[in-house]
Design an enzyme around this catalytic site. Structure first.
Site, mmCIF file in Angstrom:
data_model
loop_
_atom_site.group_PDB
_atom_site.id
_atom_site.type_symbol
_atom_site.label_atom_id
_atom_site.label_comp_id
_atom_site.label_asym_id
_atom_site.label_seq_id
_atom_site.Cartn_x
_atom_site.Cartn_y
_atom_site.Cartn_z
ATOM 1 N N LYS A 82 42.775 11.450 11.551
ATOM 2 C CA LYS A 82 42.316 12.836 11.607
ATOM 3 C C LYS A 82 43.402 13.728 11.000
ATOM 4 C CE LYS A 82 40.453 16.075 15.087
ATOM 5 N NZ LYS A 82 40.265 16.276 16.543
ATOM 6 N N SER A 157 35.395 17.607 17.178
ATOM 7 C CA SER A 157 36.021 17.916 15.896
ATOM 8 C C SER A 157 36.428 16.683 15.094
ATOM 9 C CB SER A 157 37.243 18.791 16.134
ATOM 10 O OG SER A 157 38.219 18.084 16.870
ATOM 11 N N SER A 181 36.249 16.005 21.628
ATOM 12 C CA SER A 181 36.414 15.816 20.183
ATOM 13 C C SER A 181 36.549 14.377 19.710
ATOM 14 C CB SER A 181 37.605 16.626 19.671
ATOM 15 O OG SER A 181 37.200 17.956 19.452
#
Lengths: 511, 438
Positions: A82, A157, A181
């Site tokens: 990420k 996310s 997330s």
């Protein structure tokens, strides 16, 4: 054998048995990235040359020093990260315009551990800017698509991470969770997403969203893979004062096919409106599977998740307000001056305001404003104390509520998300979209509990996520239950038709 | 008639602690004359993702100070974030203590008074902004070497009543910090900084406003700022102006205070517990151990010197100014040297303060060995001195007994200080007596 479609466990075996080279595995992933990126858009940055060099290095060890190779648990395994983890010398944007050119001079501890384990970084994945969102639609760059249905959202996310794993661009990925997330995008994309106990995995070098909640964790193709990655990244970090000094068990050893004697609880509110009936039904069907595995299923009482949404919103916004204060564009980050733009600022404060005004997206600004409000002494004249402090007290109640529940049962299950992946644009209609989507994971995140999401069915060809929550630092138990369920069912065998070589017949999808 | 107003002064003192590394990272704390931005890391630069960790030594030092100041120790306390924007504050917040400081409600002995201490807490320093002009353009440069240095803040109650007393308080704090060996407290290096809170009242009641003067970096400026403020506020009050709270800066050249912001514009710092650091739990055994390591405090030492060794008040105060000097004194006495003479030496001959008691003892022993005690030899010098100074001898004969000291000095000079003073005195008196009889 399509190399990029292997699980981490299979890929490790193949490399050790010299069935293929690390370079071949990496090339397969890079090819898949090249093929699928125009449609999927899960990566912000791909570091192909860096990956090839790392893979060649891994091959040298695998070929010439089999004893040495044992020291690297992830040697030659390509993965995605990420874009919230700092990677020295590699662009790290947090999905934001504010950091669109930011190249950190240092490494996140978790990245360092993966590098030390011999893993091969492929690139950095898309996210809602500063991890503010549940869809990747709040990314300042572009939206990532759901690998099962391209017009649907991947969740967020960590949407780019989840999509990259399910679409076989990477063997595994690392996400972060503040309030859903990891688990929510894992659910929407049909990956395995493990959110460890707060403090189990170091936050050092992870661009902060809400410091008292943030937690990195693996997003993988299987439960065994998640256990394996957790083994590498978990453990105390002297650079993170909130990381736990508790020793970590050997997680892969916890994986068993039996759940005899394990009590599993579920709460009624987690299966009712606004949870879609088809999602609730898929989760309820897991009960019989768990019972067959020897577990006892029991209904329990839990606080209404609505309280958790309020508490989560107050605390998270407050910490966001403070954590984003460092982005003033003066030392690094979005700077009107460095961009050569003509600006009129009477003083330094106006310059900071101008940089922040343009560098932050709408979602970050909304959160900063709300956080400034929940912390303000001057704005809470009619309250005994600012909202933040009231929220902290309620947080203690939620922690206590879970502690009570874990006196009755060993684990708690429920849907990860009230829905399956929604279509693009869903976010715009609701300012609290994320909180509604994450309502079923926020209570446990507030209590710092470990939780996992894995597939438990499909609705309209979209995966349904089952979440399993455990007491603090009981990742081993959470993984064990998830593994037993996974092995007893075949949901994990389905592949997204657009991004895999093999496909299962559509009639297997739940309608 | 001029109304006499009551002056209320409270002080906030920041001192840089003496540690090897910074407060929340492992950068070296020794930044004196270092090239700008060479003592920095992701944490003290506030880079995205960097996290703080606690310097235990700094914690220990503040606890020692809090105990010395008779504070109640909050064994369960925490750090908080003070949120505000400034270019040299790289995180956009300062890690400090607000609601639960390490120490609370203590006092500092100051002469006969006990000045109440509200709180003693630990925090981090900011970076430094250097403003300058070149070719008509204004520039600001940032140096983060100072960012993250450990500071202790000591907040007094508004109980000081004059500039003299406020300065004495500041000096007493400096003396304590040095005595405890937890800060160099060097004003030149900016290791001790002051903020004055001042208001004037008509009675014993604390007025409803207070004026804060920030950024004072010397005792002199503390004095000047207080004197200026008393005068300024008195004039305004005399004119009937009702004063309100405000924050003022100090112009070092003009020695005046300048308004920075009013109370209405007071900042809301949105304090909240620092989530990157777990709450502090001060272990009782540890605290006890710190307390046991407490050295004799300067005011106790001062009292002891007067009572036990009968030193003069000013001598006792000077010797107990620095731990090193006190140690010198105690060691010298332990070596058997006469306390009064050691005290005189330390007070009147500062060059001795940087040496050791053993050296002094050796020096005196050598002097002693070298002492001219040969009566005949001395008598010869005495006769020479008396012969060379008939006027002084006449003075003595007229009853000016001081003349003897002059003559004694002359003998000393002639013998390069080797003459035994006691014996010389006796010989002089004898010779003078003889001269008078003749």
């Amino acid at each position: 054998m399509v190399l990029n479609e292997l699980t981490l466990t299979k890929a490790r075996e193949g490399l050790r048995e010299k069935k293929f080279k690390a370079r071949d595995l990496t090339e397969a992933c890079l090819e898949q990235i090249e093929r699928s990126e125009p449609h999927l858009k899960s990566f912000i940055t791909v570091v192909a040359d860096f990956a090839r060099k790392r893979a060649d290095w891994a091959d040298k060890i695998l070929q010439n020093q089999p004893q040495e190779a044992k020291k690297y648990p992830l040697l030659g395994i390509p993965y995605s990260l990420k874009d919230l983890f700092c990677t020295a010398g590699i662009l790290t944007t947090a999905g934001s315009r504010m950091l669109e050119n930011f190249v950190p001079p240092y490494n996140a501890t978790v990245y360092q551990r993966l590098e030390a384990a011999g893993a091969v970084l492929l690139g950095k994945t898309n996210l809602d800017a500063f991890a503010h969102g549940s869809s990747t639609e709040a990314s300042d760059f572009f939206v990532t698509r759901n690998p099962w249905k391209i017009e649907h959202l991947p969740g967020g996310s960590s949407g780019g991470s989840a999509a990259s794993v399910v679409a076989h661009q990477a063997i595994f990925s690392l996400g972060t969770e503040t309030g859903g997330s990891i688990r929510q995008p894992a659910a929407w994309c049909g990956a395995v997403g493990l959110k460890p106990t707060y403090g189990r995995v170091s936050r050092y070098g992870v661009i902060a969203m809400a410091s008292s909640l943030d937690c990195p964790g693996p997003i993988t193709k299987s439960v065994a893979d998640a256990a394996f990655v957790l083994q590498v990244i978990a453990g105390h970090d002297p650079r993170d004062a909130t990381s736990s000094p508790l020793p970590r068990p050997f997680y892969p050893r916890a994986l068993k096919n039996s759940l005899a004697g394990i009590k599993i609880g579920y709460a009624r509110q987690y299966l009712e409106e606004p949870v879609l009936p088809a999602v609730a039904a898929a989760v309820e069907e897991t009960f019989t599977v768990f019972e067959k595995l020897g577990a006892e299923i029991k209904e329990i009482e839990l606080l209404d998740p609505a309280y958790a949404i309020a508490v989560y919103t107050i605390l998270q916004r407050a910490e966001v307000f403070s954590n984003l204060a460092r982005y003033d564009g003066l030392r690094y980050g979005y700077s009107l001056l460095r961009r050569g733009e003509k600006i009129e600022a009477a003083d330094i404060y106006e310059l900071i305001a101008a940089n922040r005004g343009q560098g932050f997206g709408a979602e970050a600004k909304k959160r900063i404003m709300l956080g400034a409000y929940t912390l303000a002494e001057s704005l809470s004249a009619d309250l005994e104390e600012p909202f933040y402090w009231l929220g902290q007290k309620m947080r203690t109640r939620i922690v206590a509520d879970f502690a009570r529940a874990f006196g009755e049962v060993d684990l708690i299950i429920g849907p990860t998300s009230p829905t399956t992946a929604l279509k693009l644009g869903a976010r715009e209609k609701n300012p609290l979209f994320g909180e509604m989507e994450d309502r079923l994971v926020e209570p446990s995140t507030i209590a710092g509990l470990p939780g996992i999401s894995l597939r438990c069915g499909f609705v309209d060809q979209l995966p349904v996520g089952l979440q399993i929550i455990g007491p603090q630092f009981k990742e081993d138990l959470v993984l064990r239950a998830a593994y037993a369920y996974e092995q007893a069912t075949d949901w994990h065998l389905y592949q997204p038709p657009l991004f895999s070589s093999t496909r299962r017949s559509r009639r297997h999808y739940r309608v | 008639m001029k109304k006499s107003r009551q002056v209320f002064i409270g002080l906030e003192i920041h001192a840089q602690l003496k540690t090897k590394s910074k407060m929340f990272c492992s950068c070296p704390a020794d930044i004196w004359q270092a090239e700008p931005n060479t003592r920095v890391c992701p944490t003290c630069l506030g880079l995205p993702g960097a996290l703080p960790t606690i310097n235990k030594r700094a914690l220990e030092e503040v606890l020692l100070l809090a105990l010395a100041l008779n504070c109640r120790i909050n064994q369960r306390c925490y750090f908080e974030r003070k949120n505000y924007f400034y270019p040299d504050l790289p995180k956009g917040y300062q890690i400090t203590q607000h609601r639960r400081p390490l120490g609370e409600e203590g006092f500092l002995p100051l002469g006969a008074r006990k000045i109440k201490i509200f709180d003693v807490h630990l925090e981090e320093d900011t970076g430094k902004t250097i403003h300058f002009r070149e070719k008509g353009e204004a520039y600001s440069l940032l140096d983060f070497n100072k960012s993250g240095l450990p500071l202790v803040e000591i907040v007094s109650a508004p109980e000081l009543r004059s500039a003299d007393e406020a300065v004495a308080y500041c000096q007493q704090i400096q003396r304590l910090l040095r005595f405890l060996d937890i800060s160099e407290a060097d004003l030149e290096k900016g290791q001790l900084r002051f903020e004055v809170n001042l208001s004037l009242g008509t009675g014993p009641q604390l007025p409803s406003y207070r004026v804060e003067v920030k950024n004072l970096n010397s005792f002199r400026f503390v004095r000047k700022a207080i004197e200026f403020e008393i005068k300024r506020q008195e004039e305004l009050l005399r004119k009937g102006v009702s004063l309100t709270s405000e924050t003022r800066g100090f112009d070092e050249e003009k020695e005046v205070t300048i308004r920075q912001r009013s109370k209405e514009a007071a900042l809301d710092y949105r304090y909240f517990p620092e989530p990157d650091l777990p709450p502090l739990e001060i272990d009782s055994t540890w605290l006890k151990k710190i307390g046991q390591a407490m050295p004799e405090l300067p005011w106790a030492a001062e009292k002891r010197l007067q009572e036990k060794f009968k030193l003069r008040a000013d001598e006792a105060r000077i010797i107990s100014q620095e731990k090193k000097w006190l140690q010198f004194f105690d060691q010298a006495v332990a070596l058997g040297l006469p306390p009064a003479r050691v005290a005189r030496t330390l007070v009147n001959r500062p060059q001795w303060r940087d040496r050791t008691a053993a050296e002094l003892a050796a020096h005196w022993a050598a002097e002693e060995k070298n002492r001219l005690r040969n009566q005949e030899e001395l008598q010869k010098v005495v006769a020479e001195v008396l012969a060379a100074a008939p006027a002084v001898v006449a003075d003595w004969q007229k009853g000016k007994k001081n003349a003897l000291n002059f003559l004694l000095g002359q003998v000393m000079r002639q013998t390069q200080g080797r003459a035994d003073p006691q014996l010389t005195r006796e010989l002089l008196e004898k010779a003078l007596g003889k001269l008078s009889k003749n």
